[in-house]
Design an enzyme around this catalytic site. Sequence first.
Site, mmCIF file in Angstrom:
data_model
loop_
_atom_site.group_PDB
_atom_site.id
_atom_site.type_symbol
_atom_site.label_atom_id
_atom_site.label_comp_id
_atom_site.label_asym_id
_atom_site.label_seq_id
_atom_site.Cartn_x
_atom_site.Cartn_y
_atom_site.Cartn_z
ATOM 1 N N HIS A 66 0.833 -1.203 0.000
ATOM 2 C CA HIS A 66 0.000 0.000 0.000
ATOM 3 C C HIS A 66 0.869 1.256 0.000
ATOM 4 C CE1 HIS A 66 -3.222 -2.541 2.161
ATOM 5 N NE2 HIS A 66 -3.677 -2.323 0.940
ATOM 6 N N LYS A 80 -16.668 -6.529 5.731
ATOM 7 C CA LYS A 80 -15.501 -7.390 5.611
ATOM 8 C C LYS A 80 -15.004 -7.859 6.982
ATOM 9 C CE LYS A 80 -13.193 -6.123 1.297
ATOM 10 N NZ LYS A 80 -11.946 -5.607 0.734
ATOM 11 N N ARG A 137 -1.932 -6.046 -7.956
ATOM 12 C CA ARG A 137 -0.843 -6.931 -7.549
ATOM 13 C C ARG A 137 -0.577 -7.980 -8.601
ATOM 14 N NH1 ARG A 137 -3.761 -7.809 -2.116
ATOM 15 N NH2 ARG A 137 -4.901 -8.985 -3.628
ATOM 16 N N SER A 157 -3.274 -7.629 2.773
ATOM 17 C CA SER A 157 -3.631 -7.448 4.184
ATOM 18 C C SER A 157 -4.165 -8.743 4.775
ATOM 19 C CB SER A 157 -4.678 -6.341 4.329
ATOM 20 O OG SER A 157 -4.141 -5.097 3.977
#
Length: 181
Positions: free
Chosen positions: A20, A44, A99, A137
């Site tokens: 990030h 989430k 990514r 994450s």
Amino acid sequence: MSQPRIGVYPGTFDPITNGHLDVIVRAAALVDHLIVGVAKNDGKGPLFKTAERVALVEDEIAHLPDRALAARIEVRPFDVLLMNFAVAVGARVIIRGLRAVSDFEYEFQMAGMNSHLNPTVETVFLMSSDRHQFISSRFVKEIGRLDGDVGHFVSPRVVDRLKTRFAEQDEAAAKMVAAPG
């Protein structure tokens, strides 16, 4: 004088990773003012509350070596449609990090929807640097939860915060087990 180019880099940042930060630094070089939008996203089941995630991101930005660049980065929470947030802060660009190829399909669909909602706001994709492409994450939390070393993926400040949070969770779980039922 022309309008400043304002960009938004949205995410949940639960927690903020070195990947990030890499995108934040690179995105800030492309715009005059970068707003890191920390999405509430309770659906989430985040490890950290929104205010905690905002504080984590602010702390990481405060530790960037390029002070002039850091001064052009702002962190704000949001809990509205991303396009509405972008318009509210005057952004003309939404920055999304990629990514891997697997990220592209979802992000491509999202960019199309956002363009349909407001064609004046562009979406720009930044590929993660090679050394950060595998960091997520979710993996950081899974590895950290199992006492794995996440120091290569997040800053020492985030490592400490993760350890503290996992200890708090363990303590709360132990109290629940010990409580008469």
